[in-house]
Motif scaffolding. Structure first.
Motif, PDB file in Angstrom:
ATOM      1  N   GLY A 100     -84.995 -71.009  22.322  1.00 59.74           N
ATOM      2  CA  GLY A 100     -85.534 -70.877  21.295  1.00 59.74           C
ATOM      3  C   GLY A 100     -85.325 -69.725  20.375  1.00 59.74           C
ATOM      4  O   GLY A 100     -86.123 -69.460  19.243  1.00 59.74           O
ATOM      5  N   ASP A 103     -81.608 -68.159  15.601  1.00 55.52           N
ATOM      6  CA  ASP A 103     -81.107 -69.698  14.825  1.00 55.52           C
ATOM      7  C   ASP A 103     -80.056 -70.195  15.780  1.00 55.52           C
ATOM      8  O   ASP A 103     -79.142 -70.973  15.308  1.00 55.52           O
ATOM      9  CB  ASP A 103     -80.484 -69.301  13.526  1.00 55.52           C
ATOM     10  CG  ASP A 103     -79.198 -68.365  13.743  1.00 55.52           C
ATOM     11  OD1 ASP A 103     -79.077 -67.853  14.785  1.00 55.52           O
ATOM     12  OD2 ASP A 103     -78.684 -68.200  12.593  1.00 55.52           O
ATOM     13  N   ILE A 105     -79.958 -72.627  17.990  1.00 55.99           N
ATOM     14  CA  ILE A 105     -80.215 -74.102  17.932  1.00 55.99           C
ATOM     15  C   ILE A 105     -79.512 -74.599  16.674  1.00 55.99           C
ATOM     16  O   ILE A 105     -78.756 -75.676  16.619  1.00 55.99           O
ATOM     17  CB  ILE A 105     -81.648 -74.788  18.218  1.00 55.99           C
ATOM     18  CG1 ILE A 105     -81.979 -74.580  19.569  1.00 55.99           C
ATOM     19  CG2 ILE A 105     -81.738 -76.107  17.618  1.00 55.99           C
ATOM     20  CD1 ILE A 105     -83.400 -75.106  20.074  1.00 55.99           C
ATOM     21  N   GLU A 106     -80.009 -73.843  15.512  1.00 59.20           N
ATOM     22  CA  GLU A 106     -79.551 -74.620  14.408  1.00 59.20           C
ATOM     23  C   GLU A 106     -77.883 -74.195  14.164  1.00 59.20           C
ATOM     24  O   GLU A 106     -77.185 -74.937  13.439  1.00 59.20           O
ATOM     25  CB  GLU A 106     -80.034 -73.703  13.023  1.00 59.20           C
ATOM     26  CG  GLU A 106     -81.354 -74.206  12.766  1.00 59.20           C
ATOM     27  CD  GLU A 106     -82.429 -73.868  13.594  1.00 59.20           C
ATOM     28  OE1 GLU A 106     -82.181 -72.699  14.645  1.00 59.20           O
ATOM     29  OE2 GLU A 106     -83.529 -74.381  13.638  1.00 59.20           O
ATOM     30  N   PHE A 109     -76.771 -77.338  17.558  1.00 55.02           N
ATOM     31  CA  PHE A 109     -77.132 -78.682  17.640  1.00 55.02           C
ATOM     32  C   PHE A 109     -76.339 -79.463  16.522  1.00 55.02           C
ATOM     33  O   PHE A 109     -75.814 -80.712  16.785  1.00 55.02           O
ATOM     34  CB  PHE A 109     -78.779 -78.916  17.533  1.00 55.02           C
ATOM     35  CG  PHE A 109     -79.147 -78.771  18.822  1.00 55.02           C
ATOM     36  CD1 PHE A 109     -78.764 -78.324  19.955  1.00 55.02           C
ATOM     37  CD2 PHE A 109     -80.751 -79.137  19.008  1.00 55.02           C
ATOM     38  CE1 PHE A 109     -79.346 -78.468  21.121  1.00 55.02           C
ATOM     39  CE2 PHE A 109     -81.494 -78.922  20.105  1.00 55.02           C
ATOM     40  CZ  PHE A 109     -80.696 -78.474  21.397  1.00 55.02           C
ATOM     41  N   ASN A 142     -90.537 -77.329  21.942  1.00 55.71           N
ATOM     42  CA  ASN A 142     -90.037 -76.913  20.600  1.00 55.71           C
ATOM     43  C   ASN A 142     -88.513 -77.115  20.615  1.00 55.71           C
ATOM     44  O   ASN A 142     -88.087 -77.719  19.495  1.00 55.71           O
ATOM     45  CB  ASN A 142     -90.103 -75.385  20.218  1.00 55.71           C
ATOM     46  CG  ASN A 142     -91.532 -74.946  19.887  1.00 55.71           C
ATOM     47  OD1 ASN A 142     -92.396 -75.654  19.503  1.00 55.71           O
ATOM     48  ND2 ASN A 142     -92.028 -73.441  20.292  1.00 55.71           N
ATOM     49  N   ILE A 143     -87.750 -76.881  21.750  1.00 50.73           N
ATOM     50  CA  ILE A 143     -86.537 -77.438  21.650  1.00 50.73           C
ATOM     51  C   ILE A 143     -86.244 -78.854  21.635  1.00 50.73           C
ATOM     52  O   ILE A 143     -85.390 -79.259  21.032  1.00 50.73           O
ATOM     53  CB  ILE A 143     -85.939 -76.697  23.048  1.00 50.73           C
ATOM     54  CG1 ILE A 143     -85.951 -75.220  23.156  1.00 50.73           C
ATOM     55  CG2 ILE A 143     -84.492 -77.416  23.497  1.00 50.73           C
ATOM     56  CD1 ILE A 143     -85.654 -74.415  24.513  1.00 50.73           C
ATOM     57  N   GLN A 145     -88.206 -80.823  20.208  1.00 50.19           N
ATOM     58  CA  GLN A 145     -88.412 -81.452  18.698  1.00 50.19           C
ATOM     59  C   GLN A 145     -87.219 -81.070  17.957  1.00 50.19           C
ATOM     60  O   GLN A 145     -86.827 -82.127  17.267  1.00 50.19           O
ATOM     61  CB  GLN A 145     -89.476 -80.412  18.188  1.00 50.19           C
ATOM     62  CG  GLN A 145     -90.294 -81.226  17.113  1.00 50.19           C
ATOM     63  CD  GLN A 145     -91.598 -80.350  16.599  1.00 50.19           C
ATOM     64  OE1 GLN A 145     -91.998 -79.462  17.610  1.00 50.19           O
ATOM     65  NE2 GLN A 145     -91.666 -80.089  15.384  1.00 50.19           N
ATOM     66  N   LYS A 146     -86.439 -80.167  18.105  1.00 47.53           N
ATOM     67  CA  LYS A 146     -85.221 -79.962  17.330  1.00 47.53           C
ATOM     68  C   LYS A 146     -84.199 -81.060  17.927  1.00 47.53           C
ATOM     69  O   LYS A 146     -83.378 -81.390  17.173  1.00 47.53           O
ATOM     70  CB  LYS A 146     -84.535 -78.359  17.816  1.00 47.53           C
ATOM     71  CG  LYS A 146     -85.530 -77.475  16.989  1.00 47.53           C
ATOM     72  CD  LYS A 146     -85.138 -77.199  15.629  1.00 47.53           C
ATOM     73  CE  LYS A 146     -85.963 -76.254  15.056  1.00 47.53           C
ATOM     74  NZ  LYS A 146     -86.169 -74.806  15.669  1.00 47.53           N
ATOM     75  N   GLU A 149     -84.821 -84.019  16.102  1.00 39.79           N
ATOM     76  CA  GLU A 149     -84.392 -83.827  14.675  1.00 39.79           C
ATOM     77  C   GLU A 149     -82.815 -84.194  14.722  1.00 39.79           C
ATOM     78  O   GLU A 149     -82.339 -84.738  13.663  1.00 39.79           O
ATOM     79  CB  GLU A 149     -84.467 -82.474  14.078  1.00 39.79           C
ATOM     80  CG  GLU A 149     -85.916 -82.321  13.458  1.00 39.79           C
ATOM     81  CD  GLU A 149     -86.064 -80.941  13.089  1.00 39.79           C
ATOM     82  OE1 GLU A 149     -85.211 -80.102  12.790  1.00 39.79           O
ATOM     83  OE2 GLU A 149     -87.244 -80.180  13.480  1.00 39.79           O
ATOM     84  N   TYR A 150     -81.999 -83.613  15.503  1.00 43.74           N
ATOM     85  CA  TYR A 150     -80.600 -83.844  15.462  1.00 43.74           C
ATOM     86  C   TYR A 150     -80.054 -85.092  16.303  1.00 43.74           C
ATOM     87  O   TYR A 150     -78.970 -85.185  16.541  1.00 43.74           O
ATOM     88  CB  TYR A 150     -79.926 -82.497  15.918  1.00 43.74           C
ATOM     89  CG  TYR A 150     -80.085 -81.373  15.144  1.00 43.74           C
ATOM     90  CD1 TYR A 150     -78.919 -81.167  14.074  1.00 43.74           C
ATOM     91  CD2 TYR A 150     -80.825 -80.465  15.041  1.00 43.74           C
ATOM     92  CE1 TYR A 150     -79.127 -79.964  13.044  1.00 43.74           C
ATOM     93  CE2 TYR A 150     -81.038 -79.272  14.459  1.00 43.74           C
ATOM     94  CZ  TYR A 150     -80.124 -78.975  13.252  1.00 43.74           C
ATOM     95  OH  TYR A 150     -80.164 -78.143  12.536  1.00 43.74           O
TER      96      TYR A 150
END
Ligand code: THG
Length: 265
Positions: A100, A103, A105-106, A109, A142-143, A145-146, A149-150
């Motif tokens: 977490g 950035d 994950i951004e 992912f 939180n992870i 949820q990401k 999204e991806y």
């Protein structure tokens, strides 16, 4: 048990020497032997300054891919380096790791979305390693949820609950086992992974702690581990524990692994 072979790691002195001396035979041999011992992935960690890291990783990836077919686990503290190193791999492997934090994950992912790449996610964030099970599960959600999204399914994630030193812990590994159980309960298809060796830091005869830990963690739901597959005692324990947990019908895998010499009497 998904075995991630740990031996090609530049933080091990003999491996650091092989990297510094560009000893290709040493690296190919360790890749082959770990692959033959049943590793599902081979962890590759250069452990050199970041300005040389990608070059060393590419050299390692090319060598290992020439020596065996086992997928690569790209291990770097830098998400940017992980994202670049993926391009050198012939087939999908595992990224070690996101968390977490910042950035990461951004950066990762989007690279693995829509591919067969898998990814280790550490349960830490910008505030460090959470103290309580509840906070760890918050980081986990939180992870996830990401991941949603991806559109990365839980089955491609390996959650690392971050194993801390036993000698500094007040509750043994209870926080870790509670975290593992809850993660598996919420997402039955997810993998739970970890290194076995952090647990025994600063203690004598570390192998006993490492082995007892693996058994208890497997009982809680750990199904993936970064270990030394050439360590036959550890391998025997893994196969035995899998059978005792009812995950090896008629002990077929245990018997076959014994016959193949993955562990001895
Ligand atoms: N989680 C995640 N990644 C990780 C770790 C983790 N990467 C690094 C580390 N922890 C796991 N890797 C190693 C690699 C080598 C050793 C320990 C952890 C080590 N090996 C001994 C050797 O090769 O000399 C042999 C140990 C043995 O015989 O069993 O010490 O926690 N996501």
């Amino acid at each position: 048990m998904i075995i991630i072979g740990e031996k090609l790691n530049g933080s091990i002195p003999s491996m650091a020497k092989a990297i510094a001396e560009k000893n290709e035979d040493y690296i190919r041999d360790l890749a082959k032997r770990q692959s033959e011992a049943g590793a599902a992935f081979l962890d590759l960690c250069a452990s050199v300054p970041e300005n040389e890291e990608l070059e060393v990783l590419k050299w390692l990836i090319d060598l290992v891919q020439g020596a065996c077919d086992t997928p690569i686990c790209v291990d770097s503290p830098s998400a940017a380096v992980c994202a670049e190193a993926v391009k050198f791999c012939r087939k999908p492997g595992l990224i070690n790791s996101v968390s977490g934090e910042g950035d990461k994950i951004e950066k990762i992912f989007p690279v693995i979305a829509g591919t067969k790449w898998e990814c280790i996610a550490l349960l830490s964030d910008d505030k460090g390693i959470p103290r309580t099970t509840e906070r760890r599960l918050e980081v986990f959600e939180n992870i996830m949820q990401k991941a949603e999204e991806y559109k990365i399914p839980a089955s491609r994630l390996h959650i690392d609950p971050l194993i801390e030193m036993l000698c500094a812990s007040e509750d043994g590994i209870e926080k870790v086992t509670n975290t593992i159980k809850e993660v598996k309960k919420r997402y039955p298809d997810i993998h739970v992974t970890g290194g076995a060796s952090n647990i025994s830091f600063n203690l004598p005869a570390r192998k006993y702690i490492n082995r007892a830990f693996i058994i208890l963690a497997m009982n809680a739901g750990m199904d993936s581990a970064i270990i030394d597959p050439l360590n036959k005692d550890m391998m025997g324990l893994l196969y035995a524990t899998t059978a005792l947990l009812g995950q090896d019908e008629f002990c077929i895998e245990y018997i076959n692994a014994f016959r193949e010499g993955l562990f001895g009497n």
